[in-house]
Design an enzyme around this catalytic site. Structure first.
Site, PDB file in Angstrom:
ATOM      1  N   ASP A   7       0.863  -1.166   0.000  1.00 29.56           N
ATOM      2  CA  ASP A   7       0.000   0.000   0.000  1.00 29.56           C
ATOM      3  C   ASP A   7       0.912   1.231   0.000  1.00 29.56           C
ATOM      4  O   ASP A   7       2.095   1.149   0.345  1.00 29.56           O
ATOM      5  CB  ASP A   7      -0.881  -0.043   1.254  1.00 29.56           C
ATOM      6  CG  ASP A   7      -1.686   1.216   1.468  1.00 29.56           C
ATOM      7  OD1 ASP A   7      -2.280   1.718   0.498  1.00 29.56           O
ATOM      8  OD2 ASP A   7      -1.709   1.709   2.612  1.00 29.56           O
ATOM      9  N   PHE A   8       0.367   2.381  -0.390  1.00 28.88           N
ATOM     10  CA  PHE A   8       1.170   3.605  -0.430  1.00 28.88           C
ATOM     11  C   PHE A   8       0.939   4.488   0.792  1.00 28.88           C
ATOM     12  O   PHE A   8       1.834   4.696   1.604  1.00 28.88           O
ATOM     13  CB  PHE A   8       0.876   4.383  -1.715  1.00 28.88           C
ATOM     14  CG  PHE A   8       1.718   5.620  -1.871  1.00 28.88           C
ATOM     15  CD1 PHE A   8       3.099   5.526  -1.996  1.00 28.88           C
ATOM     16  CD2 PHE A   8       1.133   6.885  -1.894  1.00 28.88           C
ATOM     17  CE1 PHE A   8       3.893   6.660  -2.139  1.00 28.88           C
ATOM     18  CE2 PHE A   8       1.907   8.032  -2.042  1.00 28.88           C
ATOM     19  CZ  PHE A   8       3.296   7.917  -2.165  1.00 28.88           C
ATOM     20  N   ASP A   9      -0.280   4.988   0.943  1.00 32.94           N
ATOM     21  CA  ASP A   9      -0.574   5.931   2.026  1.00 32.94           C
ATOM     22  C   ASP A   9      -0.427   5.270   3.388  1.00 32.94           C
ATOM     23  O   ASP A   9      -1.023   4.225   3.655  1.00 32.94           O
ATOM     24  CB  ASP A   9      -1.994   6.490   1.875  1.00 32.94           C
ATOM     25  CG  ASP A   9      -2.139   7.353   0.630  1.00 32.94           C
ATOM     26  OD1 ASP A   9      -1.294   8.234   0.433  1.00 32.94           O
ATOM     27  OD2 ASP A   9      -3.093   7.132  -0.135  1.00 32.94           O
ATOM     28  N   GLU A  16      -1.288  10.495   4.524  1.00 36.06           N
ATOM     29  CA  GLU A  16      -2.334  10.235   3.541  1.00 36.06           C
ATOM     30  C   GLU A  16      -2.290  11.324   2.464  1.00 36.06           C
ATOM     31  O   GLU A  16      -2.440  12.512   2.768  1.00 36.06           O
ATOM     32  CB  GLU A  16      -3.710  10.223   4.208  1.00 36.06           C
ATOM     33  CG  GLU A  16      -3.899   9.113   5.238  1.00 36.06           C
ATOM     34  CD  GLU A  16      -4.055   7.736   4.607  1.00 36.06           C
ATOM     35  OE1 GLU A  16      -4.595   7.654   3.480  1.00 36.06           O
ATOM     36  OE2 GLU A  16      -3.632   6.756   5.239  1.00 36.06           O
ATOM     37  N   ARG A  52     -14.420  12.313  -0.631  1.00 39.05           N
ATOM     38  CA  ARG A  52     -13.207  13.064  -0.296  1.00 39.05           C
ATOM     39  C   ARG A  52     -12.664  13.826  -1.501  1.00 39.05           C
ATOM     40  O   ARG A  52     -12.277  14.992  -1.379  1.00 39.05           O
ATOM     41  CB  ARG A  52     -12.148  12.120   0.266  1.00 39.05           C
ATOM     42  CG  ARG A  52     -12.433  11.653   1.690  1.00 39.05           C
ATOM     43  CD  ARG A  52     -11.413  10.645   2.166  1.00 39.05           C
ATOM     44  NE  ARG A  52     -11.579   9.368   1.485  1.00 39.05           N
ATOM     45  CZ  ARG A  52     -10.619   8.460   1.349  1.00 39.05           C
ATOM     46  NH1 ARG A  52      -9.403   8.696   1.817  1.00 39.05           N
ATOM     47  NH2 ARG A  52     -10.848   7.312   0.752  1.00 39.05           N
ATOM     48  N   SER A  95      -2.384   1.635  -4.691  1.00 38.87           N
ATOM     49  CA  SER A  95      -2.887   2.724  -3.861  1.00 38.87           C
ATOM     50  C   SER A  95      -4.292   3.142  -4.247  1.00 38.87           C
ATOM     51  O   SER A  95      -4.585   3.348  -5.422  1.00 38.87           O
ATOM     52  CB  SER A  95      -1.959   3.943  -3.977  1.00 38.87           C
ATOM     53  OG  SER A  95      -2.471   5.020  -3.218  1.00 38.87           O
ATOM     54  N   GLY A  96      -5.137   3.297  -3.232  1.00 34.70           N
ATOM     55  CA  GLY A  96      -6.438   3.908  -3.432  1.00 34.70           C
ATOM     56  C   GLY A  96      -6.311   5.417  -3.582  1.00 34.70           C
ATOM     57  O   GLY A  96      -7.306   6.104  -3.774  1.00 34.70           O
ATOM     58  N   LYS A 140      -7.713  -4.039  -4.990  1.00 40.36           N
ATOM     59  CA  LYS A 140      -6.359  -4.562  -4.780  1.00 40.36           C
ATOM     60  C   LYS A 140      -6.321  -6.081  -4.928  1.00 40.36           C
ATOM     61  O   LYS A 140      -5.369  -6.637  -5.468  1.00 40.36           O
ATOM     62  CB  LYS A 140      -5.818  -4.116  -3.419  1.00 40.36           C
ATOM     63  CG  LYS A 140      -5.594  -2.604  -3.351  1.00 40.36           C
ATOM     64  CD  LYS A 140      -4.986  -2.161  -2.028  1.00 40.36           C
ATOM     65  CE  LYS A 140      -4.793  -0.658  -2.006  1.00 40.36           C
ATOM     66  NZ  LYS A 140      -4.126  -0.166  -0.786  1.00 40.36           N
ATOM     67  N   ASP A 163      -2.188  -1.070   5.684  1.00 42.79           N
ATOM     68  CA  ASP A 163      -2.577  -0.558   6.996  1.00 42.79           C
ATOM     69  C   ASP A 163      -4.085  -0.432   7.200  1.00 42.79           C
ATOM     70  O   ASP A 163      -4.527  -0.169   8.312  1.00 42.79           O
ATOM     71  CB  ASP A 163      -1.945   0.818   7.229  1.00 42.79           C
ATOM     72  CG  ASP A 163      -2.614   1.920   6.426  1.00 42.79           C
ATOM     73  OD1 ASP A 163      -3.017   2.940   7.010  1.00 42.79           O
ATOM     74  OD2 ASP A 163      -2.748   1.762   5.210  1.00 42.79           O
ATOM     75  N   ASN A 166      -9.077  -1.316   2.999  1.00 42.33           N
ATOM     76  CA  ASN A 166      -9.053  -1.566   1.557  1.00 42.33           C
ATOM     77  C   ASN A 166      -7.867  -2.424   1.136  1.00 42.33           C
ATOM     78  O   ASN A 166      -7.701  -2.730  -0.043  1.00 42.33           O
ATOM     79  CB  ASN A 166      -9.086  -0.250   0.755  1.00 42.33           C
ATOM     80  CG  ASN A 166      -7.807   0.559   0.861  1.00 42.33           C
ATOM     81  OD1 ASN A 166      -7.188   0.614   1.920  1.00 42.33           O
ATOM     82  ND2 ASN A 166      -7.424   1.193  -0.228  1.00 42.33           N
ATOM     83  N   ASP A 167      -7.037  -2.847   2.109  1.00 39.56           N
ATOM     84  CA  ASP A 167      -5.967  -3.808   1.828  1.00 39.56           C
ATOM     85  C   ASP A 167      -6.423  -5.252   2.061  1.00 39.56           C
ATOM     86  O   ASP A 167      -5.716  -6.198   1.708  1.00 39.56           O
ATOM     87  CB  ASP A 167      -4.740  -3.515   2.703  1.00 39.56           C
ATOM     88  CG  ASP A 167      -4.139  -2.158   2.405  1.00 39.56           C
ATOM     89  OD1 ASP A 167      -3.893  -1.867   1.218  1.00 39.56           O
ATOM     90  OD2 ASP A 167      -3.928  -1.376   3.357  1.00 39.56           O
TER      91      ASP A 167
END
Length: 206
Positions: A7-9, A16, A52, A95-96, A140, A163, A166-167
Protein backbone atom coordinates in the site's frame (compact mmCIF):
# COMPACT_ATOMS: atom_id res chain seq x y z
CA UNK A 1 10.66 -14.72 -8.73
CA UNK A 2 8.52 -13.41 -5.89
CA UNK A 3 6.01 -10.58 -5.58
CA UNK A 4 5.80 -7.89 -2.90
CA UNK A 5 2.83 -5.52 -3.00
CA UNK A 6 2.72 -2.47 -0.75
CA UNK A 7 0.00 0.00 0.00
CA UNK A 8 1.17 3.61 -0.43
CA UNK A 9 -0.57 5.93 2.03
CA UNK A 10 0.66 5.39 5.60
CA UNK A 11 2.71 2.41 4.42
CA UNK A 12 5.38 3.36 1.87
CA UNK A 13 4.54 7.02 2.51
CA UNK A 14 4.22 8.59 5.95
CA UNK A 15 0.75 10.09 5.77
CA UNK A 16 -2.33 10.24 3.54
CA UNK A 17 -1.96 11.89 0.14
CA UNK A 18 -5.48 13.25 0.13
CA UNK A 19 -4.94 14.90 3.53
CA UNK A 20 -1.92 16.76 2.14
CA UNK A 21 -4.00 17.88 -0.85
CA UNK A 22 -6.86 19.06 1.36
CA UNK A 23 -4.62 21.18 3.59
CA UNK A 24 -4.34 24.26 1.31
CA UNK A 25 -8.14 24.25 1.03
CA UNK A 26 -8.51 24.26 4.80
CA UNK A 27 -10.26 20.88 4.64
CA UNK A 28 -7.54 18.62 6.07
CA UNK A 29 -9.42 17.68 9.24
CA UNK A 30 -12.70 17.00 7.42
CA UNK A 31 -11.00 14.78 4.83
CA UNK A 32 -8.87 13.02 7.44
CA UNK A 33 -11.98 12.12 9.43
CA UNK A 34 -13.54 10.42 6.40
CA UNK A 35 -10.25 8.69 5.56
CA UNK A 36 -9.95 7.25 9.06
CA UNK A 37 -13.46 5.79 8.95
CA UNK A 38 -12.80 4.26 5.52
CA UNK A 39 -9.50 2.70 6.63
CA UNK A 40 -11.18 1.26 9.72
CA UNK A 41 -13.76 -0.41 7.49
CA UNK A 42 -16.62 1.76 8.73
CA UNK A 43 -17.36 3.29 5.30
CA UNK A 44 -17.55 1.85 1.80
CA UNK A 45 -14.18 2.68 0.21
CA UNK A 46 -15.58 3.78 -3.16
CA UNK A 47 -18.16 6.08 -1.60
CA UNK A 48 -15.60 7.58 0.77
CA UNK A 49 -13.14 8.17 -2.09
CA UNK A 50 -15.77 9.95 -4.18
CA UNK A 51 -16.78 12.09 -1.20
CA UNK A 52 -13.21 13.06 -0.30
CA UNK A 53 -12.10 13.85 -3.85
CA UNK A 54 -15.17 16.03 -4.39
CA UNK A 55 -13.85 18.27 -1.61
CA UNK A 56 -10.68 18.93 -3.67
CA UNK A 57 -12.67 20.69 -6.41
CA UNK A 58 -11.08 24.00 -7.32
CA UNK A 59 -7.50 23.13 -6.30
CA UNK A 60 -5.05 24.03 -9.10
CA UNK A 61 -3.69 20.83 -10.65
CA UNK A 62 -0.16 22.28 -10.65
CA UNK A 63 -0.45 22.80 -6.89
CA UNK A 64 -1.56 19.18 -6.44
CA UNK A 65 1.41 17.94 -8.47
CA UNK A 66 3.79 20.12 -6.48
CA UNK A 67 2.46 18.78 -3.18
CA UNK A 68 2.68 15.16 -4.33
CA UNK A 69 6.18 15.20 -5.78
CA UNK A 70 7.76 15.47 -2.33
CA UNK A 71 5.50 13.41 -0.07
CA UNK A 72 7.45 12.05 2.93
CA UNK A 73 8.45 8.43 2.48
CA UNK A 74 8.20 6.11 5.46
CA UNK A 75 11.44 5.50 7.37
CA UNK A 76 13.17 2.45 5.96
CA UNK A 77 11.41 2.54 2.59
CA UNK A 78 14.58 2.82 0.50
CA UNK A 79 16.38 0.10 2.43
CA UNK A 80 13.40 -2.26 2.35
CA UNK A 81 12.81 -2.04 -1.40
CA UNK A 82 16.52 -2.41 -2.22
CA UNK A 83 16.81 -5.53 -0.07
CA UNK A 84 13.64 -7.12 -1.45
CA UNK A 85 14.96 -6.66 -4.97
CA UNK A 86 18.16 -8.45 -3.93
CA UNK A 87 15.91 -11.30 -2.77
CA UNK A 88 14.32 -11.55 -6.26
CA UNK A 89 11.05 -9.78 -5.46
CA UNK A 90 9.14 -7.72 -7.95
CA UNK A 91 8.11 -4.76 -5.78
CA UNK A 92 4.83 -3.02 -6.63
CA UNK A 93 2.66 -0.32 -5.08
CA UNK A 94 -1.15 -0.44 -5.01
CA UNK A 95 -2.89 2.72 -3.86
CA UNK A 96 -6.44 3.91 -3.43
CA UNK A 97 -4.76 7.31 -3.71
CA UNK A 98 -3.41 9.04 -6.78
CA UNK A 99 -0.85 8.58 -9.51
CA UNK A 100 0.56 12.07 -9.01
CA UNK A 101 1.73 10.72 -5.63
CA UNK A 102 2.66 7.13 -6.40
CA UNK A 103 4.60 7.77 -9.61
CA UNK A 104 7.23 10.09 -8.06
CA UNK A 105 7.64 7.56 -5.24
CA UNK A 106 7.98 4.75 -7.80
CA UNK A 107 10.89 6.57 -9.42
CA UNK A 108 12.60 7.38 -6.11
CA UNK A 109 12.25 3.87 -4.70
CA UNK A 110 12.84 2.06 -8.03
CA UNK A 111 9.57 0.15 -7.75
CA UNK A 112 8.61 -2.14 -10.62
CA UNK A 113 5.12 -0.64 -11.02
CA UNK A 114 2.50 1.53 -9.35
CA UNK A 115 -1.27 1.16 -9.66
CA UNK A 116 -3.46 4.00 -8.41
CA UNK A 117 -6.16 6.49 -9.40
CA UNK A 118 -6.16 9.66 -11.48
CA UNK A 119 -7.54 13.01 -10.36
CA UNK A 120 -9.56 14.60 -13.15
CA UNK A 121 -8.66 18.15 -14.09
CA UNK A 122 -10.05 20.61 -16.60
CA UNK A 123 -8.17 23.73 -17.68
CA UNK A 124 -5.66 23.18 -14.90
CA UNK A 125 -8.18 22.92 -12.06
CA UNK A 126 -9.29 19.79 -10.19
CA UNK A 127 -12.94 19.05 -10.94
CA UNK A 128 -13.57 16.90 -7.88
CA UNK A 129 -13.83 13.76 -10.04
CA UNK A 130 -11.58 10.70 -10.01
CA UNK A 131 -11.10 7.50 -12.01
CA UNK A 132 -8.71 4.56 -12.07
CA UNK A 133 -7.79 1.01 -11.14
CA UNK A 134 -8.01 1.25 -7.36
CA UNK A 135 -11.39 2.80 -6.57
CA UNK A 136 -13.19 -0.09 -4.90
CA UNK A 137 -12.77 -2.18 -1.79
CA UNK A 138 -12.04 -5.23 -3.96
CA UNK A 139 -9.63 -3.49 -6.37
CA UNK A 140 -6.36 -4.56 -4.78
CA UNK A 141 -7.45 -8.19 -4.62
CA UNK A 142 -8.49 -8.10 -8.25
CA UNK A 143 -5.21 -6.54 -9.40
CA UNK A 144 -2.95 -8.82 -7.38
CA UNK A 145 -4.54 -11.88 -8.99
CA UNK A 146 -3.93 -10.37 -12.42
CA UNK A 147 -0.27 -9.75 -11.61
CA UNK A 148 0.19 -13.23 -10.16
CA UNK A 149 -1.26 -14.75 -13.34
CA UNK A 150 0.85 -12.61 -15.67
CA UNK A 151 4.09 -13.21 -13.74
CA UNK A 152 3.39 -16.83 -12.85
CA UNK A 153 3.80 -16.18 -9.13
CA UNK A 154 1.93 -18.21 -6.51
CA UNK A 155 0.36 -16.93 -3.30
CA UNK A 156 3.13 -18.79 -1.44
CA UNK A 157 5.65 -16.43 -3.06
CA UNK A 158 3.54 -13.30 -2.55
CA UNK A 159 4.01 -10.74 0.23
CA UNK A 160 1.49 -7.99 0.89
CA UNK A 161 1.72 -5.06 3.29
CA UNK A 162 -0.84 -2.41 4.21
CA UNK A 163 -2.58 -0.56 7.00
CA UNK A 164 -6.32 -0.33 6.28
CA UNK A 165 -9.54 -2.03 5.30
CA UNK A 166 -9.05 -1.57 1.56
CA UNK A 167 -5.97 -3.81 1.83
CA UNK A 168 -8.06 -6.77 2.98
CA UNK A 169 -8.86 -7.93 -0.55
CA UNK A 170 -5.18 -8.39 -1.44
CA UNK A 171 -4.49 -10.10 1.90
CA UNK A 172 -6.75 -12.92 0.67
CA UNK A 173 -4.23 -13.82 -2.04
CA UNK A 174 -0.88 -13.87 -0.21
CA UNK A 175 0.73 -16.18 2.33
CA UNK A 176 2.83 -13.39 3.85
CA UNK A 177 0.45 -10.72 5.16
CA UNK A 178 1.96 -7.74 6.95
CA UNK A 179 -0.11 -5.23 8.90
CA UNK A 180 2.07 -2.12 9.21
CA UNK A 181 0.99 0.39 11.87
CA UNK A 182 -2.44 -0.87 10.90
CA UNK A 183 -6.07 -0.69 11.97
CA UNK A 184 -7.47 -3.64 13.90
CA UNK A 185 -9.61 -4.73 10.96
CA UNK A 186 -6.43 -5.58 9.02
CA UNK A 187 -4.38 -6.90 11.94
CA UNK A 188 -6.94 -9.68 12.33
CA UNK A 189 -6.02 -11.05 8.90
CA UNK A 190 -2.24 -10.55 9.15
CA UNK A 191 0.41 -13.08 10.13
CA UNK A 192 3.07 -10.38 10.68
CA UNK A 193 2.25 -7.25 12.69
CA UNK A 194 4.62 -4.30 12.93
CA UNK A 195 3.61 -1.32 15.06
CA UNK A 196 6.78 0.75 14.66
CA UNK A 197 7.19 3.28 11.84
CA UNK A 198 10.25 1.54 10.38
CA UNK A 199 9.83 -0.53 7.24
CA UNK A 200 13.17 -2.29 7.75
CA UNK A 201 11.49 -4.22 10.59
CA UNK A 202 9.82 -6.24 7.85
CA UNK A 203 13.18 -7.69 6.83
CA UNK A 204 13.54 -9.22 10.29
CA UNK A 205 10.27 -11.11 9.89
CA UNK A 206 10.45 -12.62 6.40
Amino acid sequence: MKLAVFDFDSTLMDGETIDFLAKPLGLEEKVASITEKAMAGELDFFESLIERVSLLKGLPYSKAVEICKDLPLMPGAYELVAELKKRDYKVVCFSGGFRIGTSPAKEKLCLDADFSNVLHEREGILTGLVGGDMMFGYSKGDMIQRLQNILGITRENTLVCGDGANDLSMFAHADTRIAFCARDVLKKEANIIIDEKDLTKILEKI
